[in-house]
Motif scaffolding. Structure first.
Motif, PDB file in Angstrom:
ATOM      1  N   GLU A  56     104.012  15.659 -47.170  1.00 57.64           N
ATOM      2  CA  GLU A  56     104.441  15.776 -48.566  1.00 57.64           C
ATOM      3  C   GLU A  56     103.228  15.612 -49.481  1.00 57.64           C
ATOM      4  N   GLY A  82     110.883  16.630 -53.712  1.00 54.03           N
ATOM      5  CA  GLY A  82     109.552  16.733 -53.124  1.00 54.03           C
ATOM      6  C   GLY A  82     109.145  18.177 -52.920  1.00 54.03           C
ATOM      7  N   ASN A 130     105.283  -1.664 -57.537  1.00 54.34           N
ATOM      8  CA  ASN A 130     104.550  -0.520 -58.057  1.00 54.34           C
ATOM      9  C   ASN A 130     103.236  -0.911 -58.716  1.00 54.34           C
ATOM     10  N   ASP A 175     110.453  18.310 -58.171  1.00 58.12           N
ATOM     11  CA  ASP A 175     110.250  16.969 -58.730  1.00 58.12           C
ATOM     12  C   ASP A 175     111.257  15.979 -58.151  1.00 58.12           C
ATOM     13  N   ARG A 176     112.449  16.459 -57.884  1.00 49.91           N
ATOM     14  CA  ARG A 176     113.504  15.561 -57.409  1.00 49.91           C
ATOM     15  C   ARG A 176     113.416  15.303 -55.906  1.00 49.91           C
ATOM     16  N   LYS A 181     105.797   5.447 -52.794  1.00 48.71           N
ATOM     17  CA  LYS A 181     105.466   5.438 -51.362  1.00 48.71           C
ATOM     18  C   LYS A 181     103.944   5.516 -51.202  1.00 48.71           C
ATOM     19  N   VAL A 205     104.616   8.897 -57.087  1.00 48.52           N
ATOM     20  CA  VAL A 205     105.673   8.815 -58.102  1.00 48.52           C
ATOM     21  C   VAL A 205     106.901   8.111 -57.530  1.00 48.52           C
ATOM     22  N   GLN A 206     107.160   8.313 -56.236  1.00 45.32           N
ATOM     23  CA  GLN A 206     108.304   7.679 -55.586  1.00 45.32           C
ATOM     24  C   GLN A 206     108.006   6.255 -55.126  1.00 45.32           C
ATOM     25  N   TRP A 210     103.410  13.301 -55.406  1.00 46.96           N
ATOM     26  CA  TRP A 210     104.856  13.084 -55.458  1.00 46.96           C
ATOM     27  C   TRP A 210     105.213  11.778 -54.758  1.00 46.96           C
ATOM     28  N   LEU A 211     104.544  11.472 -53.662  1.00 47.50           N
ATOM     29  CA  LEU A 211     104.815  10.227 -52.944  1.00 47.50           C
ATOM     30  C   LEU A 211     104.486   9.010 -53.810  1.00 47.50           C
TER      31      LEU A 211
END
Length: 486
Positions: free
Chosen positions: A215, A97, A3, A94-95, A225, A222-223, A219-220
């Protein structure tokens, strides 16, 4: 994936676009994203507006045989579901996407619409309307969030406001279909089932469309990705801007990661944040107590009460839909010209005056042959100022006032209270209309409008022309800085 190295080797491996990747320009691709995703707003509008007209048919003795209280439950059960759906929608997006959550919501829209159309009793109708409300509430939070995170900063306001335009377009389409079906097949008692079933069509369009959309890049990130996020950004930004924006998103996410998890406790213990919550809840509630959704949900009944026949009321009510769409376009233009407070105060003042006129005319001119057309002109005037001034400001203010770390939980809370107020109006209006009459009911709304004007004049901050960081500084120091001034 590491990250701490978002622009590392994994990103480089995915920078080259595949031959079958979209050849659309970033602006064209963003327009497609906005068009497809705002079908969630279209469904929001259609499902809340279709009851305005369908109730006249389903309430008949040979159909669902609804009492005034049951009419209120059928209309407002969706609104109570929307209140819960708004709270759950943010958490689920949030969970899982934004995109995936909209796909889930499209499925709920589809099956709940069919459930309402096939409901054999009023109790089953109320249950499916509640389920439909969960989707409406979820869409009211998730779709604007998705649009905001996909849009470049300079176009965010215009792109996000397209969802409001689609909401009123959905309401207009509901009024129009009610008028067409009601006049052609009005002698068939179960025509209301077809009115409700039509909502399943845009739900299918939304689901199929979201299958090909990406997506949210935020959000990506945060994950973790980062490669996928960069590929998405390259499709909605110019090439040289994508990597820089990805780095900026990662910096914000890293900064938030070092803070404690946001909680409702901060709204209770921090004075300036508590004040923002009070303002946000107030803005959400005053949007409802002026009676806008009494016209949206029961406009046909109001016109029928004023003297129109059922078929004529269905046709006349489409004027409210036409003016809502037109006024929303005007409101989008006004946002770039005037301050938020000014627009809001103009809208509330004119809608309050209009409510007073409806009350006075109902007391003094109800026996005149032109009375039904007079009431129609008043409801159209009301919707013009409501959708052109008040409505565009409401969602914009609620999305601007909270600091970044508390924006999700803050928005969820104030939208919940807005839907609860909406639920209360939807439940009580038919009872008031049958109990105290058209005149007294609109005098109550006029009183609500006066309270709304006082609230906006005293507490609403001016957010136009300020960055979110400038707003946060102003709100933190509200005792020494008057945030109501530009």
């Amino acid at each position: 994936m590491d990250n701490q190295n978002p622009l590392g080797s994994n990103v480089k491996q995915q920078e080259v676009q595949t031959p079958n990747e979209s050849k659309r320009t970033p602006k064209a691709y963003l327009r497609m994203i906005a068009l497809i995703s705002t079908f969630g707003g279209l469904l929001f509008g259609y499902d809340t507006g279709v009851v305005n007209g369908a109730l006249l048919f389903m309430a008949q003795p040979d159909q669902l045989n609804l009492t005034p209280f049951k009419e209120g439950l059928v209309a407002s059960s969706l609104l109570f579901g929307a209140a819960l759906g708004a709270v759950l929608g943010g958490r689920l997006s949030d969970r899982f996407g934004r995109r995936k959550n909209i796909l889930y919501l499209a499925c709920v829209f589809f099956f709940a619409a069919l459930g309402c159309a096939l409901a054999p009793t009023s109790d089953i109708m109320i249950v499916f309307r509640f389920i439909l409300g969960l989707a409406v509430g979820g869409a009211s939070v998730t779709v604007p969030t998705y649009l905001a995170e996909m849009s470049p900063a300079e176009n965010r306001g215009r792109v996000v406001t397209q969802n409001e335009l689609m909401i009123v377009t959905g309401q207009f389409l509901a009024f129009l279909m009610n008028a067409i079906l009601g006049n052609i097949y009005g002698d068939t008692g179960h025509i209301w089932r077809w009115m409700l079933a039509i909502a399943s069509i845009p739900a299918v369009v939304l689901w199929l469309g979201m299958l090909v959309l990406p997506e949210s890049p935020r959000w990506l990130v945060v994950q973790g990705k980062f490669g996928e996020a960069l590929n998405v950004l390259k499709r909605v930004r110019e090439e040289e801007r994508a990597a820089a924006e990805l780095k900026e998103i990662q910096e914000v996410v890293d900064a938030e990661a070092h803070l404690e998890k946001a909680s409702a406790k901060e709204f209770a213990v921090t004075p300036w944040i508590r004040r923002l919550l009070f303002i946000g809840i107030g803005v959400g509630i005053i949007q409802q107590i002026t009676g806008v959704n009494a016209i949206n949900y029961y406009g046909t009944q109001i016109l029928k009460e004023a003297g129109f026949s059922m078929q004529a009321a269905l046709i006349a009510n489409t004027a409210n839909g036409v003016i809502s769409v037109t006024a929303t376009l005007v409101g989008m233009w006004l946002l770039g010209k005037l301050g938020r407070r000014t627009i809001f105060l103009i809208g509330l003042t004119m809608t309050t005056i209009t409510q007073c006129f409806i009350g006075v005319f109902s007391m003094t001119l109800s026996d005149q042959p032109f009375f039904p057309y007079l009431i129609l002109s008043m409801t159209v005037t009301f919707m013009a100022f409501q959708q052109g001034c008040s409505a565009p400001i409401t969602w914009l203010i609620m999305s601007e006032i909270f600091p970044l770390r508390l924006r999700g939980i803050g928005m969820g809370t104030v939208v919940f209270f807005s839907w609860i107020a909406n639920f209360t109006v939807g439940l009580c209006f038919p009872v008031f209309l049958h109990g105290i009459g058209l005149s007294q009911t609109f005098f109550i709304f006029a009183f609500g409008g006066l309270m709304a004007i006082f609230f906006v004049a005293k507490w609403l901050p001016e957010t136009k022309g300020r960055t979110l960081e400038q707003l946060e500084h102003c709100f933190r120091n509200y005792k020494t800085i008057d945030c109501r001034k530009l």
